[in-house]
Write an enzyme that holds these catalytic residues in place. Structure first.
Site, PDB file in Angstrom:
ATOM      1  N   GLU A  20       0.873  -1.203   0.000  1.00 35.05           N
ATOM      2  CA  GLU A  20       0.000   0.000   0.000  1.00 35.05           C
ATOM      3  C   GLU A  20       0.906   1.248   0.000  1.00 35.05           C
ATOM      4  O   GLU A  20       1.952   1.245   0.648  1.00 35.05           O
ATOM      5  CB  GLU A  20      -0.829  -0.019   1.299  1.00 35.05           C
ATOM      6  CG  GLU A  20      -1.641   1.234   1.571  1.00 35.05           C
ATOM      7  CD  GLU A  20      -2.250   1.265   2.997  1.00 35.05           C
ATOM      8  OE1 GLU A  20      -1.627   0.725   3.934  1.00 35.05           O
ATOM      9  OE2 GLU A  20      -3.341   1.834   3.144  1.00 35.05           O
ATOM     10  N   ASN A  50      -6.922   6.389  -1.690  1.00 34.27           N
ATOM     11  CA  ASN A  50      -5.849   5.434  -1.391  1.00 34.27           C
ATOM     12  C   ASN A  50      -6.102   4.257  -2.343  1.00 34.27           C
ATOM     13  O   ASN A  50      -7.041   3.481  -2.143  1.00 34.27           O
ATOM     14  CB  ASN A  50      -5.937   5.016   0.079  1.00 34.27           C
ATOM     15  CG  ASN A  50      -4.777   4.142   0.496  1.00 34.27           C
ATOM     16  OD1 ASN A  50      -4.084   3.569  -0.329  1.00 34.27           O
ATOM     17  ND2 ASN A  50      -4.571   4.039   1.811  1.00 34.27           N
ATOM     18  N   LYS A  62      -9.513   2.274  -1.801  1.00 33.64           N
ATOM     19  CA  LYS A  62      -9.712   1.727  -0.439  1.00 33.64           C
ATOM     20  C   LYS A  62     -11.037   2.192   0.177  1.00 33.64           C
ATOM     21  O   LYS A  62     -11.332   3.398   0.210  1.00 33.64           O
ATOM     22  CB  LYS A  62      -8.541   2.152   0.440  1.00 33.64           C
ATOM     23  CG  LYS A  62      -8.537   1.559   1.846  1.00 33.64           C
ATOM     24  CD  LYS A  62      -7.207   1.905   2.516  1.00 33.64           C
ATOM     25  CE  LYS A  62      -7.086   1.376   3.926  1.00 33.64           C
ATOM     26  NZ  LYS A  62      -5.774   1.733   4.517  1.00 33.64           N
ATOM     27  N   GLU A  95      -5.928   8.911   7.632  1.00 34.15           N
ATOM     28  CA  GLU A  95      -6.483   8.461   6.335  1.00 34.15           C
ATOM     29  C   GLU A  95      -7.857   9.082   6.089  1.00 34.15           C
ATOM     30  O   GLU A  95      -8.215   9.383   4.966  1.00 34.15           O
ATOM     31  CB  GLU A  95      -6.556   6.939   6.293  1.00 34.15           C
ATOM     32  CG  GLU A  95      -5.181   6.308   6.168  1.00 34.15           C
ATOM     33  CD  GLU A  95      -5.236   4.865   5.749  1.00 34.15           C
ATOM     34  OE1 GLU A  95      -5.820   4.548   4.711  1.00 34.15           O
ATOM     35  OE2 GLU A  95      -4.685   4.025   6.506  1.00 34.15           O
ATOM     36  N   CYS A 154      -4.929  -3.001   2.949  1.00 37.14           N
ATOM     37  CA  CYS A 154      -4.636  -2.902   4.383  1.00 37.14           C
ATOM     38  C   CYS A 154      -5.837  -3.155   5.302  1.00 37.14           C
ATOM     39  O   CYS A 154      -6.244  -4.288   5.501  1.00 37.14           O
ATOM     40  CB  CYS A 154      -3.974  -1.567   4.693  1.00 37.14           C
ATOM     41  SG  CYS A 154      -3.173  -1.599   6.313  1.00 37.14           S
ATOM     42  N   ASN A 201       0.268  -0.970   5.437  1.00 40.41           N
ATOM     43  CA  ASN A 201       1.176  -0.237   6.339  1.00 40.41           C
ATOM     44  C   ASN A 201       0.508  -0.327   7.698  1.00 40.41           C
ATOM     45  O   ASN A 201      -0.465   0.396   7.961  1.00 40.41           O
ATOM     46  CB  ASN A 201       1.258   1.249   5.968  1.00 40.41           C
ATOM     47  CG  ASN A 201       2.040   1.530   4.694  1.00 40.41           C
ATOM     48  OD1 ASN A 201       3.192   1.938   4.727  1.00 40.41           O
ATOM     49  ND2 ASN A 201       1.401   1.339   3.554  1.00 40.41           N
TER      50      ASN A 201
HETATM   51  N1  CDV Z   1      -3.029   1.501   6.712  1.00 36.41           N
HETATM   52  C1  CDV Z   1      -3.976   0.857   7.429  1.00 36.41           C
HETATM   53  O1  CDV Z   1      -5.089   0.653   6.968  1.00 36.41           O
HETATM   54  N2  CDV Z   1      -3.631   0.491   8.687  1.00 36.41           N
HETATM   55  C2  CDV Z   1      -4.544  -0.151   9.593  1.00 36.41           C
HETATM   56  C3  CDV Z   1      -4.231   0.214  11.018  1.00 36.41           C
HETATM   57  C4  CDV Z   1      -4.584   1.604  11.320  1.00 36.41           C
HETATM   58  C5  CDV Z   1      -4.962  -0.644  12.001  1.00 36.41           C
HETATM   59  C6  CDV Z   1      -4.460  -1.667   9.469  1.00 36.41           C
HETATM   60  O2  CDV Z   1      -5.517  -2.304   9.447  1.00 36.41           O
HETATM   61  O3  CDV Z   1      -3.368  -2.225   9.440  1.00 36.41           O
END
Ligand code: CDV
Length: 310
Positions: free
Chosen positions: A47, A107, A124, A143, A169, A194
């Site tokens: 990501e 994103n 996203k 975000e 993510c 991330n």
């Molecule tokens: N970049 C993300 O979406 N990170 C989220 C954190 C904030 C929990 C994740 O689900 O890894």
């Protein structure tokens, strides 16, 4: 009969604020070269793979924010990645911050086919974090401030001899992400992430971040009979640590390969898509065993204001 889908996951170590796009793309090309040498025909990158994880920083100046976004794809800086991938005949998934011609911020991830064409785009949906400034927190997770919620759903693309779904993510924490892909027949799901090691909202024991990450990948891959490739950007970016644990998970729910560093690292599996067919024909044959009309009964009872407990 086996249906090979040779897949690499290219984990990235930290990208610092001072790193240029050109320097990052040189790292991506090197990871691509290693993936090619190991026989991969598809590579999953993380990501927001072109910059540091900038939602950790509070910014007010829109010009400063927009420096982390790409107004088109490929850009001049990312063109060498597209060119090298086309030369190798490798497709890839790449996450980046998208600025649309209408000035919207997402994103985003793209699927690039083996001829260098963009076969699919995902924006996203499950944006984590907050939109207000939390000066007392050790870092921000903005975000919800910097991105709009994705407006194109969870799709599955028929490309590269497979049916591939994308997510990003935090989407991996939600069962519906993968079930919607599974219902469309996805054979492979790919994602970048991330994941900060520390939770700024409550005192979550740090080991749970990795535990939940792997638990979710394994459960979603198995329950939806698909191969899952997940690529981290990890390690300490300017002192802010994120978990590694990039993995390729089989439709059995087993981890077929897992990264063991918090640096640039390639993992590879010659995935057999036929393994997913076996599960789709038997235990996860949705048409044969799922009973959505019975879930509907519950939804109707909630709608009618009926108490659900007996
Ligand atoms: N970049 C993300 O979406 N990170 C989220 C954190 C904030 C929990 C994740 O689900 O890894």
């Amino acid at each position: 009969m086996k249906r090979p889908f040779p897949m690499a996951v290219a984990q990235l170590g930290p990208i610092h604020l001072s790193d240029t796009r050109e320097a990052v793309v040189r790292r991506l090309v090197e990871l691509l070269r290693e993936s090619h040498s190991r026989g991969a025909k598809f590579v999953v990158f993380p990501e927001l793979a072109l910059t540091t994880f900038f939602p950790r920083y509070w910014m007010e100046d829109q010009e400063e924010i927009d420096r982390f976004f790409e107004p088109s794809m490929p850009t001049a800086a990312t063109q060498p990645l597209f060119d090298q991938a086309r030369q190798y005949g490798i497709g890839f998934y790449l996450g980046y911050a998208e600025l649309t011609p209408a000035g919207e911020h997402f994103n985003t991830s793209i699927l690039v086919d083996r001829r260098g064409g963009i076969a699919g785009r995902y924006r996203k949906i499950h944006l984590p974090g907050h939109s207000d400034h939390k000066p007392q927190a050790p870092f921000q997770h903005l975000e919800k401030r910097y991105f709009k919620v994705g407006n194109e759903g969870f799709n599955v693309w028929r490309t590269m001899d497979s049916l591939i779904g994308m997510c990003i993510c935090n989407d991996r924490r939600w069962p519906e992400t993968f079930r919607v892909m599974g219902l469309q027949g996805a054979e492979v799901a790919v994602l970048g992430y991330n994941t900060p090691s520390h939770n700024i909202h409550w005192a979550e024991p740090p080991h749970l971040r990795m535990f939940h990450h792997l638990l979710l990948l394994q459960a979603h891959a198995h329950q939806n009979a698909l191969w899952l490739g997940a690529a981290a950007k990890c390690g300490a970016e300017d002192g802010f640590h994120m978990i590694g644990g990039s993995a390729i998970v089989s439709p059995t729910g087993e981890i077929a390969a897992q990264a063991c560093t918090e640096d640039d690292e390639v993992i590879f599996v010659n995935c057999d898509l036929a393994l997913g067919d076996t599960f789709r024909q038997h235990v996860f044959n949705f048409a044969m065993h799922r009973r959505p009309e019975h879930y509907r009964l519950i939804v109707d009872r909630v709608g009618a204001g009926e108490p659900l407990t007996k």
